[in-house]
Motif scaffolding. Structure first.
Motif, PDB file in Angstrom:
ATOM      1  N   ALA A   1      22.847  18.615 -42.227  1.00 27.50           N
ATOM      2  CA  ALA A   1      23.875  17.560 -41.665  1.00 27.50           C
ATOM      3  C   ALA A   1      24.493  18.026 -40.449  1.00 27.50           C
ATOM      4  O   ALA A   1      24.470  17.291 -39.389  1.00 27.50           O
ATOM      5  CB  ALA A   1      24.951  17.347 -43.101  1.00 27.50           C
ATOM      6  N   LEU A   2      25.083  19.074 -40.110  1.00 21.98           N
ATOM      7  CA  LEU A   2      25.492  19.879 -38.968  1.00 21.98           C
ATOM      8  C   LEU A   2      24.829  19.662 -37.942  1.00 21.98           C
ATOM      9  O   LEU A   2      25.037  19.369 -36.672  1.00 21.98           O
ATOM     10  CB  LEU A   2      26.165  21.187 -39.366  1.00 21.98           C
ATOM     11  CG  LEU A   2      27.457  21.376 -39.629  1.00 21.98           C
ATOM     12  CD1 LEU A   2      27.776  23.044 -39.601  1.00 21.98           C
ATOM     13  CD2 LEU A   2      28.579  20.641 -38.942  1.00 21.98           C
TER      14      LEU A   2
ATOM     15  N   LYS B   1      35.029  27.528 -42.466  1.00 17.63           N
ATOM     16  CA  LYS B   1      34.176  28.205 -43.408  1.00 17.63           C
ATOM     17  C   LYS B   1      33.407  29.242 -42.761  1.00 17.63           C
ATOM     18  O   LYS B   1      32.957  29.110 -41.405  1.00 17.63           O
ATOM     19  CB  LYS B   1      33.039  27.233 -44.166  1.00 17.63           C
ATOM     20  CG  LYS B   1      34.121  26.304 -45.066  1.00 17.63           C
ATOM     21  CD  LYS B   1      33.136  25.485 -45.980  1.00 17.63           C
ATOM     22  CE  LYS B   1      33.836  24.559 -46.922  1.00 17.63           C
ATOM     23  NZ  LYS B   1      32.856  23.873 -47.659  1.00 17.63           N
TER      24      LYS B   1
ATOM     25  N   ASP C   1      24.328  21.217 -45.887  1.00 21.03           N
ATOM     26  CA  ASP C   1      25.175  21.385 -44.909  1.00 21.03           C
ATOM     27  C   ASP C   1      24.935  21.371 -43.685  1.00 21.03           C
ATOM     28  O   ASP C   1      25.111  21.115 -42.497  1.00 21.03           O
ATOM     29  CB  ASP C   1      26.297  22.250 -45.420  1.00 21.03           C
ATOM     30  CG  ASP C   1      27.144  22.065 -46.676  1.00 21.03           C
ATOM     31  OD1 ASP C   1      27.387  20.714 -46.923  1.00 21.03           O
ATOM     32  OD2 ASP C   1      27.710  22.932 -47.301  1.00 21.03           O
TER      33      ASP C   1
ATOM     34  N   LEU D   1      27.986  27.560 -46.578  1.00 24.75           N
ATOM     35  CA  LEU D   1      27.476  26.191 -46.374  1.00 24.75           C
ATOM     36  C   LEU D   1      26.054  26.267 -46.998  1.00 24.75           C
ATOM     37  O   LEU D   1      25.282  27.199 -47.075  1.00 24.75           O
ATOM     38  CB  LEU D   1      27.180  26.188 -44.781  1.00 24.75           C
ATOM     39  CG  LEU D   1      28.178  25.535 -44.185  1.00 24.75           C
ATOM     40  CD1 LEU D   1      29.371  26.128 -44.220  1.00 24.75           C
ATOM     41  CD2 LEU D   1      27.786  24.944 -42.856  1.00 24.75           C
ATOM     42  N   SER D   2      25.841  25.108 -47.710  1.00 29.98           N
ATOM     43  CA  SER D   2      24.620  24.929 -48.294  1.00 29.98           C
ATOM     44  C   SER D   2      23.417  24.653 -47.395  1.00 29.98           C
ATOM     45  O   SER D   2      23.796  24.275 -46.248  1.00 29.98           O
ATOM     46  CB  SER D   2      24.729  23.750 -49.301  1.00 29.98           C
ATOM     47  OG  SER D   2      25.020  22.530 -48.542  1.00 29.98           O
TER      48      SER D   2
ATOM     49  N   HIS E   1      23.746  29.364 -51.347  1.00 29.02           N
ATOM     50  CA  HIS E   1      24.875  29.880 -50.843  1.00 29.02           C
ATOM     51  C   HIS E   1      25.911  30.169 -51.583  1.00 29.02           C
ATOM     52  O   HIS E   1      25.851  30.079 -52.665  1.00 29.02           O
ATOM     53  CB  HIS E   1      25.267  28.351 -50.036  1.00 29.02           C
ATOM     54  CG  HIS E   1      25.686  27.265 -50.793  1.00 29.02           C
ATOM     55  ND1 HIS E   1      24.841  26.593 -51.675  1.00 29.02           N
ATOM     56  CD2 HIS E   1      26.925  26.737 -51.076  1.00 29.02           C
ATOM     57  CE1 HIS E   1      25.497  25.757 -52.301  1.00 29.02           C
ATOM     58  NE2 HIS E   1      26.990  25.842 -52.064  1.00 29.02           N
TER      59      HIS E   1
ATOM     60  N   ASP F   1      36.553  19.954 -37.407  1.00 32.21           N
ATOM     61  CA  ASP F   1      36.243  19.196 -38.869  1.00 32.21           C
ATOM     62  C   ASP F   1      36.285  20.643 -39.650  1.00 32.21           C
ATOM     63  O   ASP F   1      36.174  21.763 -39.249  1.00 32.21           O
ATOM     64  CB  ASP F   1      34.376  18.965 -38.835  1.00 32.21           C
ATOM     65  CG  ASP F   1      34.105  18.331 -40.100  1.00 32.21           C
ATOM     66  OD1 ASP F   1      34.460  19.168 -41.158  1.00 32.21           O
ATOM     67  OD2 ASP F   1      33.764  17.273 -40.048  1.00 32.21           O
TER      68      ASP F   1
ATOM     69  N   ILE G   1      34.688  21.823 -42.068  1.00 28.20           N
ATOM     70  CA  ILE G   1      33.632  22.781 -42.350  1.00 28.20           C
ATOM     71  C   ILE G   1      33.714  23.942 -41.150  1.00 28.20           C
ATOM     72  O   ILE G   1      33.008  25.047 -41.816  1.00 28.20           O
ATOM     73  CB  ILE G   1      32.408  21.808 -42.613  1.00 28.20           C
ATOM     74  CG1 ILE G   1      31.325  22.595 -43.100  1.00 28.20           C
ATOM     75  CG2 ILE G   1      31.980  21.588 -41.053  1.00 28.20           C
ATOM     76  CD1 ILE G   1      29.994  21.769 -43.521  1.00 28.20           C
TER      77      ILE G   1
END
Length: 252
Positions: A246-247, A234, A243, A239-240, A142, A229, A231
């Motif tokens: 998790a999302l 971005k 990430d 995002l990894s 990423h 949020d 995030i």
């Protein structure tokens, strides 16, 4: 039949550099009794080495009937082990676990990788040669402009190593692009992916508008509160894999 014709429609460029052929084969960890599938053997550049590996079960898939006939005549040991089918439509060629190797036809290499993803529970290791930019894309981290849908979805299940470049002069005829070899090994500690379909939707939607802050392309997938949020300010490439996973748990 001692010759075969190259078919541009099938993306055919055949390896002639024996050292590169041997390096590709050597990149595949060999286990006693393993099942190994070669995708697109073509003129048999790496096939001849794969057929020499003792104590494995080997099969190859080749769409081009002319190549099948050439391989069966040139390498009699392959008879009964080669399937003349379209890899993208074929059922899994083995019962149980199998490894995949190949100088993948460049015009369908991305589709090949998505097909392997469908079989990920059966395929612990993939060694493949690709057009260099595709190989780099699959292996990209990423924060890199090469990082995209294929990077995230493959790295969600596999550790991807970019092994080496292959010069265009290693082929006949030389392609107009450089090539690269990667090895993908199933993650020892898998990500906690609750819903695969949601993850795929999330990643594809995010990268479809990769220049935009995520809040715009993803607004239909999350409630308004979640979208506040940080995030979501971005862009997708920032995002990894972790990430994205998790999302995906927070999606509607």
């Amino acid at each position: 039949m001692d010759k075969y014709t190259l078919k541009k429609s099938l993306g055919q460029h055949f390896l002639k550099d024996e050292r590169i052929c041997q390096d590709i084969v050597a990149a595949m960890p060999v286990l006693d009794g393993m099942q190994l599938l070669e995708v697109g053997p073509g003129g048999g550049a790496i096939t001849k080495y794969l057929l020499e590996i003792p104590n494995i079960s080997f099969k190859a898939i080749e769409l081009d009937r002319e190549k099948v006939a050439y391989l069966e005549q040139t390498y009699p040991a392959i008879r009964g082990k080669i399937l003349n089918v379209d890899f993208l439509l074929a059922p899994a060629p083995f019962d149980g676990i199998f490894h995949v190797i190949g100088n993948f036809p460049y015009n369908i290499s991305t589709q090949i990788m998505f097909r392997i993803l469908e079989w990920k529970d059966k395929v612990p290791v993939v060694v493949g040669m690709f057009q260099k930019e595709v190989a780099r894309r699959i292996a990209a981290d990423h924060g890199n402009k090469e990082y995209g849908i294929l990077s995230v979805l493959f790295q969600a299940y596999y550790d991807v190593e970019y092994l080496f470049d292959v010069d265009e002069h290693a082929f006949n005829p030389p392609p107009k692009v450089k090539s690269g070899v990667i090895r993908c090994t199933k993650l020892r500690v898998p990500y906690d992916i609750a819903n695969e379909k949601k993850l795929f939707t999330l990643v594809k939607t995010a990268f479809n508008q990769r220049r935009k802050q995520l809040r715009n392309p993803l607004k239909a997938l999350f409630d308004k509160e979640t979208l506040q949020d940080e995030i979501f300010s971005k862009r997708a490439e920032q995002l990894s894999v972790a990430d994205f996973v998790a999302l995906s748990h927070k999606m509607l």
